[in-house]
Design a protein around this motif. Structure first.
Motif, PDB file in Angstrom:
ATOM      1  N   UNK A  44       0.851  -1.178   0.000  1.00  0.00           N
ATOM      2  CA  UNK A  44       0.000   0.000   0.000  1.00  0.00           C
ATOM      3  C   UNK A  44       0.892   1.235   0.000  1.00  0.00           C
ATOM      4  N   UNK A  45       0.646   2.164  -0.926  1.00  0.00           N
ATOM      5  CA  UNK A  45       1.420   3.395  -1.013  1.00  0.00           C
ATOM      6  C   UNK A  45       0.460   4.574  -0.953  1.00  0.00           C
ATOM      7  N   UNK A  46       0.996   5.775  -0.858  1.00  0.00           N
ATOM      8  CA  UNK A  46       0.169   6.967  -0.850  1.00  0.00           C
ATOM      9  C   UNK A  46       0.220   7.607  -2.220  1.00  0.00           C
ATOM     10  N   UNK A  47      -0.969   7.890  -2.792  1.00  0.00           N
ATOM     11  CA  UNK A  47      -1.028   8.540  -4.101  1.00  0.00           C
ATOM     12  C   UNK A  47      -1.054  10.039  -3.900  1.00  0.00           C
ATOM     13  N   UNK A  48      -0.229  10.746  -4.659  1.00  0.00           N
ATOM     14  CA  UNK A  48      -0.137  12.192  -4.539  1.00  0.00           C
ATOM     15  C   UNK A  48      -1.417  12.842  -5.026  1.00  0.00           C
ATOM     16  N   UNK A  49      -1.712  13.997  -4.465  1.00  0.00           N
ATOM     17  CA  UNK A  49      -2.893  14.732  -4.890  1.00  0.00           C
ATOM     18  C   UNK A  49      -2.914  16.097  -4.247  1.00  0.00           C
ATOM     19  N   UNK A  50      -3.718  16.978  -4.826  1.00  0.00           N
ATOM     20  CA  UNK A  50      -3.849  18.322  -4.291  1.00  0.00           C
ATOM     21  C   UNK A  50      -5.321  18.621  -4.062  1.00  0.00           C
ATOM     22  N   UNK A  51      -5.676  19.048  -2.848  1.00  0.00           N
ATOM     23  CA  UNK A  51      -7.075  19.401  -2.602  1.00  0.00           C
ATOM     24  C   UNK A  51      -7.505  20.522  -3.548  1.00  0.00           C
ATOM     25  N   UNK A  52      -8.672  20.365  -4.135  1.00  0.00           N
ATOM     26  CA  UNK A  52      -9.205  21.361  -5.058  1.00  0.00           C
ATOM     27  C   UNK A  52     -10.227  22.230  -4.343  1.00  0.00           C
ATOM     28  N   UNK A  53     -11.018  21.622  -3.483  1.00  0.00           N
ATOM     29  CA  UNK A  53     -12.036  22.357  -2.757  1.00  0.00           C
ATOM     30  C   UNK A  53     -13.157  21.436  -2.341  1.00  0.00           C
ATOM     31  N   UNK A  54     -14.238  22.041  -1.885  1.00  0.00           N
ATOM     32  CA  UNK A  54     -15.381  21.238  -1.470  1.00  0.00           C
ATOM     33  C   UNK A  54     -16.646  21.860  -2.028  1.00  0.00           C
ATOM     34  N   UNK A  55     -17.648  21.014  -2.223  1.00  0.00           N
ATOM     35  CA  UNK A  55     -18.949  21.435  -2.739  1.00  0.00           C
ATOM     36  C   UNK A  55     -20.024  20.832  -1.843  1.00  0.00           C
TER      37      UNK A  55
END
Length: 186
Positions: A44-55
């Motif tokens: 199990x690894x961590x996938x990179x990502x950037x929060x965009x926002x919430x709706x």
């Protein structure tokens, strides 16, 4: 006996180092951080990502949207502080039938939710946006919908096979569920 253990331990350390280098290479595609676990084989690894926002969705829950890459977004639907569903658009839109609230997450990271507009089962259905959906049952929890334009030409095909499907059809949003239910909203 000590030599055998030392050689074996050195082999295990080398194997662990190789695995760590492999995981580092896998993760290096992005410098953005997130905590989305991804399973690669048994690791199990961590996938990179950037929060965009919430709706805020139509039922009052919140979709927390994260960009994972080009045309790749994840939305975690949070209700009363708990994640109740996760959907991922990766090269194609994603859809969800969440107890008669329908959600489409596009490959552009935009999310849309609505209620109503349902049609159930195999057959031909007129849906919102001026589209016609020809729904076919292919098996247990497996439905396909051909989306037709006003002249009867197939412009898109959706398939819900063990997982709901979603589509952004020129600002008409369509969800096909594994129960054979189709709903659209403009």
């Amino acid at each position: 006996m000590t030599t055998r253990r030392t050689v074996r331990a050195a082999g295990l350390v080398a194997l662990a180092a190789a695995a760590a280098l492999s995981l580092t290479a896998y993760q290096s595609g992005s410098s953005e951080a997130s905590a989305a676990p991804v399973t690669k084989g048994s690791v199990s690894v961590t996938e990179a990502g950037a929060p965009v926002g919430s709706e805020t969705l139509v039922d009052g829950s919140t979709a927390e949207i994260t960009k994972l890459g080009d045309l790749h977004y994840r939305a975690e639907i949070v209700s009363d502080g708990a994640v109740v569903a996760t959907m991922e658009a990766d090269g194609r839109d994603a859809g969800l039938d969440a107890n008669a609230m329908y959600v489409v997450l596009g490959v552009d990271g935009e999310i849309h939710s609505w209620t109503g507009g349902e049609h159930t089962g195999a057959g031909t259905h007129e849906i919102a946006g001026g589209w016609t959906a020809e729904v076919t049952k292919l098996g247990e929890q497996h439905y396909r919908a051909d989306i037709l334009d006003g002249e009867g030409a197939v412009v898109a095909t959706m398939e819900a096979d063990g997982k709901d499907a979603g589509l952004d059809a020129n600002d008409s949003y369509i969800v096909l569920s594994t129960r054979g239910l189709i709903s659209a909203h403009v």
